[in-house]
Design a protein around this motif. Structure first.
Motif, PDB file in Angstrom:
ATOM      1  N   LYS A   1      17.228  48.907 -23.936  1.00 19.70           N
ATOM      2  CA  LYS A   1      17.305  48.431 -25.321  1.00 19.70           C
ATOM      3  C   LYS A   1      17.814  46.984 -25.394  1.00 19.70           C
ATOM      4  CE  LYS A   1      18.412  52.932 -27.462  1.00 19.70           C
ATOM      5  NZ  LYS A   1      19.516  53.718 -28.070  1.00 19.70           N
ATOM      6  N   SER A   2      18.480  46.532 -24.331  1.00 20.31           N
ATOM      7  CA  SER A   2      19.024  45.175 -24.319  1.00 20.31           C
ATOM      8  C   SER A   2      18.074  44.213 -23.625  1.00 20.31           C
ATOM      9  CB  SER A   2      20.370  45.150 -23.591  1.00 20.31           C
ATOM     10  OG  SER A   2      20.784  43.800 -23.390  1.00 20.31           O
ATOM     11  N   HIS A   3      17.935  43.047 -24.179  1.00 18.26           N
ATOM     12  CA  HIS A   3      17.088  42.020 -23.524  1.00 18.26           C
ATOM     13  C   HIS A   3      17.754  41.514 -22.244  1.00 18.26           C
ATOM     14  CE1 HIS A   3      19.754  39.276 -25.890  1.00 18.26           C
ATOM     15  NE2 HIS A   3      19.532  38.433 -24.920  1.00 18.26           N
ATOM     16  N   ARG A   4      19.006  41.900 -22.040  1.00 18.39           N
ATOM     17  CA  ARG A   4      19.740  41.437 -20.855  1.00 18.39           C
ATOM     18  C   ARG A   4      19.705  42.489 -19.735  1.00 18.39           C
ATOM     19  NH1 ARG A   4      23.611  40.822 -25.504  1.00 18.39           N
ATOM     20  NH2 ARG A   4      23.336  38.678 -26.273  1.00 18.39           N
ATOM     21  N   ASN A   5      18.958  43.575 -19.972  1.00 13.99           N
ATOM     22  CA  ASN A   5      18.946  44.700 -19.039  1.00 13.99           C
ATOM     23  C   ASN A   5      18.515  44.285 -17.630  1.00 13.99           C
ATOM     24  OD1 ASN A   5      18.872  47.528 -18.269  1.00 13.99           O
ATOM     25  ND2 ASN A   5      16.635  47.302 -18.247  1.00 13.99           N
TER      26      ASN A   5
ATOM     27  N   LEU B   1      38.149  45.467 -26.094  1.00 12.63           N
ATOM     28  CA  LEU B   1      38.152  45.682 -27.550  1.00 12.63           C
ATOM     29  C   LEU B   1      37.094  44.775 -28.167  1.00 12.63           C
ATOM     30  CD1 LEU B   1      42.041  45.816 -27.995  1.00 12.63           C
ATOM     31  CD2 LEU B   1      40.443  47.682 -27.510  1.00 12.63           C
ATOM     32  N   ASP B   2      36.103  45.407 -28.812  1.00 19.30           N
ATOM     33  CA  ASP B   2      34.867  44.715 -29.168  1.00 19.30           C
ATOM     34  C   ASP B   2      34.483  44.988 -30.619  1.00 19.30           C
ATOM     35  OD1 ASP B   2      31.760  44.509 -27.199  1.00 19.30           O
ATOM     36  OD2 ASP B   2      32.357  43.480 -29.047  1.00 19.30           O
ATOM     37  N   GLY B   3      33.663  44.061 -31.168  1.00 22.40           N
ATOM     38  CA  GLY B   3      33.141  44.303 -32.520  1.00 22.40           C
ATOM     39  C   GLY B   3      31.838  45.076 -32.474  1.00 22.40           C
TER      40      GLY B   3
ATOM     41  N   MET C   1      28.163  45.739 -29.525  1.00 26.17           N
ATOM     42  CA  MET C   1      27.609  45.946 -28.171  1.00 26.17           C
ATOM     43  C   MET C   1      26.699  44.763 -27.858  1.00 26.17           C
ATOM     44  SD  MET C   1      26.439  49.909 -28.606  1.00 26.17           S
ATOM     45  CE  MET C   1      25.956  50.227 -26.921  1.00 26.17           C
ATOM     46  N   GLY C   2      27.323  43.632 -27.536  1.00 21.02           N
ATOM     47  CA  GLY C   2      26.514  42.467 -27.191  1.00 21.02           C
ATOM     48  C   GLY C   2      25.738  41.900 -28.353  1.00 21.02           C
ATOM     49  N   ALA C   3      26.311  42.095 -29.566  1.00 20.33           N
ATOM     50  CA  ALA C   3      25.559  41.689 -30.770  1.00 20.33           C
ATOM     51  C   ALA C   3      26.227  40.544 -31.528  1.00 20.33           C
ATOM     52  CB  ALA C   3      25.385  42.889 -31.695  1.00 20.33           C
TER      53      ALA C   3
ATOM     54  N   ILE D   1      38.915  37.054 -22.110  1.00 21.27           N
ATOM     55  CA  ILE D   1      37.924  37.089 -23.186  1.00 21.27           C
ATOM     56  C   ILE D   1      36.565  37.399 -22.562  1.00 21.27           C
ATOM     57  CG2 ILE D   1      39.175  35.488 -24.695  1.00 21.27           C
ATOM     58  CD1 ILE D   1      36.431  33.713 -23.652  1.00 21.27           C
ATOM     59  N   ASP D   2      35.721  37.995 -23.366  1.00 22.29           N
ATOM     60  CA  ASP D   2      34.406  38.431 -22.908  1.00 22.29           C
ATOM     61  C   ASP D   2      33.370  37.874 -23.876  1.00 22.29           C
ATOM     62  OD1 ASP D   2      32.724  41.669 -23.006  1.00 22.29           O
ATOM     63  OD2 ASP D   2      32.146  39.782 -22.072  1.00 22.29           O
ATOM     64  N   ILE D   3      32.386  37.176 -23.359  1.00 25.16           N
ATOM     65  CA  ILE D   3      31.442  36.485 -24.240  1.00 25.16           C
ATOM     66  C   ILE D   3      30.019  36.637 -23.729  1.00 25.16           C
ATOM     67  CG2 ILE D   3      31.819  34.315 -22.968  1.00 25.16           C
ATOM     68  CD1 ILE D   3      31.571  32.812 -25.639  1.00 25.16           C
ATOM     69  N   SER D   4      29.107  36.857 -24.669  1.00 22.49           N
ATOM     70  CA  SER D   4      27.702  36.967 -24.275  1.00 22.49           C
ATOM     71  C   SER D   4      26.796  36.178 -25.219  1.00 22.49           C
ATOM     72  CB  SER D   4      27.255  38.437 -24.206  1.00 22.49           C
ATOM     73  OG  SER D   4      25.986  38.525 -23.611  1.00 22.49           O
ATOM     74  N   SER D   5      26.585  36.712 -26.441  1.00 25.96           N
ATOM     75  CA  SER D   5      25.692  36.006 -27.387  1.00 25.96           C
ATOM     76  C   SER D   5      26.120  34.564 -27.631  1.00 25.96           C
ATOM     77  CB  SER D   5      25.683  36.716 -28.750  1.00 25.96           C
ATOM     78  OG  SER D   5      25.498  38.088 -28.613  1.00 25.96           O
ATOM     79  N   GLY D   6      27.454  34.363 -27.642  1.00 25.82           N
ATOM     80  CA  GLY D   6      27.990  33.043 -27.993  1.00 25.82           C
ATOM     81  C   GLY D   6      27.700  31.955 -26.976  1.00 25.82           C
TER      82      GLY D   6
HETATM   83  O1  LIG Z   1      25.138  42.672 -23.998  1.00 27.84           O
HETATM   84  C1  LIG Z   1      24.438  43.638 -24.300  1.00 27.84           C
HETATM   85  O2  LIG Z   1      23.207  43.548 -24.544  1.00 27.84           O
HETATM   86  C2  LIG Z   1      25.035  45.022 -24.368  1.00 27.84           C
HETATM   87  C3  LIG Z   1      24.204  46.114 -24.673  1.00 27.84           C
HETATM   88  C4  LIG Z   1      24.754  47.390 -24.724  1.00 27.84           C
HETATM   89  C5  LIG Z   1      26.112  47.595 -24.426  1.00 27.84           C
HETATM   90  C6  LIG Z   1      26.941  46.511 -24.108  1.00 27.84           C
HETATM   91  C7  LIG Z   1      26.410  45.227 -24.104  1.00 27.84           C
HETATM   92  N1  LIG Z   1      27.226  44.132 -23.824  1.00 27.84           N
HETATM   93  C8  LIG Z   1      28.555  44.371 -23.368  1.00 27.84           C
HETATM   94  C9  LIG Z   1      29.502  43.262 -23.365  1.00 27.84           C
HETATM   95  O3  LIG Z   1      30.512  43.354 -22.669  1.00 27.84           O
HETATM   96  C10 LIG Z   1      29.344  42.084 -24.287  1.00 27.84           C
HETATM   97  O4  LIG Z   1      29.753  40.932 -23.577  1.00 27.84           O
HETATM   98  C11 LIG Z   1      30.246  42.274 -25.500  1.00 27.84           C
HETATM   99  O5  LIG Z   1      29.744  43.356 -26.274  1.00 27.84           O
HETATM  100  C12 LIG Z   1      30.351  41.016 -26.350  1.00 27.84           C
HETATM  101  O6  LIG Z   1      29.081  40.616 -26.744  1.00 27.84           O
HETATM  102  P1  LIG Z   1      28.937  39.349 -27.745  1.00 27.84           P
HETATM  103  O7  LIG Z   1      29.530  39.785 -29.072  1.00 27.84           O
HETATM  104  O8  LIG Z   1      27.457  39.097 -27.795  1.00 27.84           O
HETATM  105  O9  LIG Z   1      29.717  38.210 -27.155  1.00 27.84           O
END
Ligand SMILES: O=C(O)c1ccccc1NCC(=O)[C@H](O)[C@H](O)COP(=O)(O)O
Length: 200
Positions: A34-38, A128-130, A132-134, A173-178
């Motif tokens: 489901k994730s484009h990062r899979n 602690l997250d808002g 799932m990578g969104a 800190i954990d960052i992905s989309s940003g």
């Molecule tokens: O990143 C994803 O696509 C993802 C999909 C499903 C479960 C977890 C996912 N990411 C996990 C992470 O640790 C992300 O870095 C975290 O949720 C923060 O994401 P973002 O708000 O985009 O910085």
């Protein structure tokens, strides 16, 4: 100084970027189409080959069969296991009997109760997250008085990292989309994020 995890690496270029900016952790979304990062196991093997061994790899799973998580841990392609679904302490305890890797359990935080649940987790670390990578920020004031080290995630970006660290004092800190532009990791944003996280 907070550590930084850059999550959702999935392209060879992402590995080159990580080797340059040197995050403490690099996260890979495992077996979650489901994730484009899979990434799958073969992609993970290939990517890890070129990643600086100083950077710890985090395999991110969502409600995965624990047998598969244990098998992937045994391959030595991830250093840390992150559980980002509804995995409970029973799942974590059973996994701990089979693997030696540290386990991060992610919790979505929308209320003080969510924080209490996270504090009680038997995982080695909590995240602690808002979402799932969104890119979803949550109310950081909910974290006042959290009684154990945590990874802070959810909608972080170079522009708000310093404020987030000042307000919550996370272990990391954990960052992905940003640090992405058009769903691809952006080297300039990764540089800025690491600089902000490591600033005193
Ligand atoms: O990143 C994803 O696509 C993802 C999909 C499903 C479960 C977890 C996912 N990411 C996990 C992470 O640790 C992300 O870095 C975290 O949720 C923060 O994401 P973002 O708000 O985009 O910085």
């Amino acid at each position: 100084m907070s550590k930084i995890k850059i999550c959702g690496l999935y392209r060879p270029e992402d590995i080159q970027y990580a080797n340059e900016v040197q995050p403490d952790y690099a996260g890979f979304i495992m077996n979650y189409p489901k994730s484009h990062r899979n990434v799958n196991v073969e992609m993970m093997r290939a990517l890890k080959k070129h990643l600086d061994p100083e950077i710890k790899t985090v395999g991110v799973f969502v409600n995965e069969n624990p047998n598969l998580v244990a098998a992937i841990a045994a391959m030595g392609i991830v250093d840390v296991i992150q559980l980002h679904g509804q995995e409970d302490d029973g799942y974590i305890e059973k996994l701990k009997e089979r693997i030696g890797n540290p386990i991060i359990k992610a919790f979505q935080v929308h209320s003080p109760e969510d924080v209490r649940l996270a504090e009680a987790s038997s995982a080695d670390y909590i995240l602690l997250d808002g979402g799932m990578g969104a890119g979803e920020v949550f109310d950081w004031s909910l974290l006042k008085g959290v009684n154990r080290p945590f990874f802070l995630a959810g909608g972080l970006k170079p522009e708000n990292i310093r404020e987030a660290i000042r307000d919550t004092d996370p272990f990391a800190i954990d960052i992905s989309s940003g640090v992405e532009t058009e769903k691809k990791k952006d080297l300039k944003k990764m540089r800025e994020a690491v600089k902000a996280a490591h600033a005193r």
